[in-house]
Design an enzyme around this catalytic site. Structure first.
Site, PDB file in Angstrom:
ATOM      1  N   GLU A  31      20.198  -4.479 -10.948  1.00 11.19           N
ATOM      2  CA  GLU A  31      20.819  -4.992 -12.176  1.00 11.19           C
ATOM      3  C   GLU A  31      20.580  -4.066 -13.370  1.00 11.19           C
ATOM      4  OE1 GLU A  31      18.388  -7.849 -10.669  1.00 11.19           O
ATOM      5  OE2 GLU A  31      19.924  -7.122  -9.296  1.00 11.19           O
ATOM      6  N   GLU A  50      13.764 -16.888  -9.513  1.00  7.88           N
ATOM      7  CA  GLU A  50      15.204 -17.022  -9.648  1.00  7.88           C
ATOM      8  C   GLU A  50      15.679 -18.470  -9.699  1.00  7.88           C
ATOM      9  OE1 GLU A  50      13.695 -14.832  -7.685  1.00  7.88           O
ATOM     10  OE2 GLU A  50      14.648 -12.866  -7.897  1.00  7.88           O
TER      11      GLU A  50
END
Length: 537
Positions: A31, A50
């Site tokens: 990312e 997450e």
């Protein structure tokens, strides 16, 4: 082509235009290029796992009313998140999830951190899932994902983006507007209205879809016009009707014969924004879904849900539009009000504390505009019986049952709080340990929330379900030697342990008045009853 404009620029431009400027995530290597030059007018909310990122983002959605962006790591990070994605799907929360993916040039070699079938991984618990064939197609795919997420029934969507796509040249996403409210044909609404007008004893059952659309006012007007009592659907993730209203009857249990017993005597049953029905346990010879002689009508925006509904007549419509249409067609009827619901007496002040005493004390002390987030399966019935929710958006829980949702959901909702608004999270000790990292995020953002851990030293709901099927001692259900106050302190949240009834109100007062997050670890007595035993409130 706009000079120097990249896929990454198109992402932030689109998010800015749609209000998705708060990003929840847990960053990883795939990312990094997306996060290069992170805009100053955006906020990145770091979660330490997450599933916490997804649930906190969901809380933010429920506070703001608009979709929120979630950034996940490829493959394993997405896997970590899936329990929370499941909850978001079941609870119709519009999340735009972007997952990193390895460089396109490496994918043929099955690289470290690469996702083999990224679009397949989160299915079936997302509305839409894709990894574009070309990097240049990412902005258009993002815009499509957003529109799908925000179209009723709302829900999470998933976009996988290889890391090298972000630096490719791109054009801004074109401006578009999609009006998502819809209603049924006049003939369909007339059929429902005629049934209500001819009914001798109608009843309404409301679900999360009512609160999701802010339709509580029009549903309340429909109940008052028809004189129909109102139940909330089994295991609803939100309220949907003012629980202090004279027509409110309570919460339907998730057991077929018990639902049918509550609805006995009603010739027309109108279900609004809820499944028909959500059950948790099966009982032998459950009988029909509704009482003999009852006609059921069902209004909901989800074509899949209306398709599997086993009885009655379903009408595909958003609740706000459908009920507003009914109000133009339904006659006003004077019917005797139902008998007032019996108010439970406050439990005695014993040690260890009765959970009911915690609810009664909290109800007395809590600010009127506070939001309650609940994940205490062992005590949910008692909470509902003692703590009426009277305003839209005032109550949140999970309608799907995957634990670990409530604490980060409360954190995200607190981050979206208005001036002076406070979130109170009631969490079981078992539930806390699924996502306790969320306390750190709360501390970092000074979230206005009070976390109340109802600590009965175990998985009380599992024990209660065991007693229902004559298992007196379920293994693996005891949790001992957890010091939540010390854990919270280590994550930056002050707290206090409460073991005596005499100290309860002072502790609640302190926790509710604290400026940022505060945790109360409240020792409560276990409930020794079997779950979902027939009961009347």
């Amino acid at each position: 082509m706009t000079t120097g404009f990249t896929v990454r620029d198109a992402l932030y431009d689109f998010c800015r235009r749609t209000g998705m400027t708060t990003v929840f995530g847990n960053p990883g290597s795939t990312e990094l290029r997306m996060l290069r030059g992170f805009p100053d007018d955006f906020t990145y909310v770091l979660a330490l796992q997450e599933s916490v990122a997804v649930a906190a983002a969901a809380g933010h959605v429920l506070g703001t009313g608009r979709a929120t962006l979630v950034s996940l790591h490829s493959a394993g990070g997405v896997g970590h998140s899936l329990g929370a994605v499941f909850n978001a799907y079941r609870d119709r929360v519009p999340l735009v999830i972007i997952a990193g993916q390895q460089n396109r040039a490496l994918l043929q070699t099955r690289p470290f951190l690469g996702a083999d079938e990224p679009a397949t991984f989160p299915r079936p618990y997302v509305k839409w899932s894709r990894q574009p064939e070309r990097g240049e197609d990412v902005p258009a795919a993002l815009a499509e994902a957003y529109r799908v997420a925000m179209t009723p029934p709302r829900g999470p969507v998933f976009l996988s983006v290889p890391e090298d796509d972000w630096d490719l040249p791109a054009e801004p996403v074109a401006e578009r507007t999609v009006h998502t409210g819809f209603t049924a044909s006049p003939e369909a609404l007339r059929e429902v209205a005629d049934a209500l007008n001819a009914a001798a004893n109608p009843v309404l059952v409301v679900g999360s879809g009512v609160d999701d659309e802010g339709a509580m006012p029009v549903v309340t007007r429909l109940a008052e016009r028809t004189g129909a009592p109102v139940w909330i659907s089994p295991l609803s993730g939100r309220s949907g009707f003012p629980e202090d209203h004279r027509l409110f009857r309570g919460f339907l249990p998730p057991v077929r014969d018990q639902v049918r017993a509550r609805l006995e005597g009603h010739d027309v049953i109108l279900v609004l924004g809820a499944p028909v029905f959500t059950y948790h346990v099966h009982n032998e010879n459950p009988g029909p879904v509704v009482p003999e002689g009852s006609r059921l009508f069902h209004l909901d925006c989800d074509p899949v849900q209306t398709a599997w509904t086993p009885v009655g007549t379903s009408v595909l419509t958003t609740i706000q539009a459908g009920v507003s249409g009914l109000l133009d067609l339904v006659d006003e009827v004077e019917r005797p009000a139902p008998e007032p619901r019996e108010r439970l007496a406050a439990p005695p002040a014993t040690d260890p504390l009765d959970a009911g005493l915690v609810f009664e004390s909290l109800r007395e002390l809590m600010p009127e505009d506070a939001v309650v987030v609940e994940e205490v399966p062992s005590y949910r019935d008692d909470f509902h019986a003692r703590f009426p929710i009277s305003r839209s958006g005032g109550f949140l829980t999970t309608g799907s049952g995957a634990l670990g949702w409530g604490l980060p959901l409360g954190v995200g909702r607190a981050l979206a709080a208005g001036p002076g608004e406070r979130v109170v999270s009631l969490i079981g000790d078992g539930s806390m340990m699924y996502s306790i990292q969320a306390l750190w995020t709360a501390a970092q953002h000074n979230a206005p929330m009070t976390v109340i851990v109802l600590n009965n030293h175990g998985y009380g709901a599992v024990k209660a379900l065991g007693r229902r099927i004559q298992i007196p001692a379920v293994p693996g259900c005891d949790i001992r030697d957890l010091d939540f106050v010390k854990v919270a302190a280590g994550l930056g949240v002050p707290g206090r342990r409460v073991d005596e009834a005499a100290a309860l109100k002072a502790a609640l007062t302190e926790g509710l008045a604290h400026e940022g997050p505060f945790l109360l670890d409240v020792g409560v007595a276990g409930d020794e009853s079997a779950m979902y035993e027939p009961w009347a409130r």
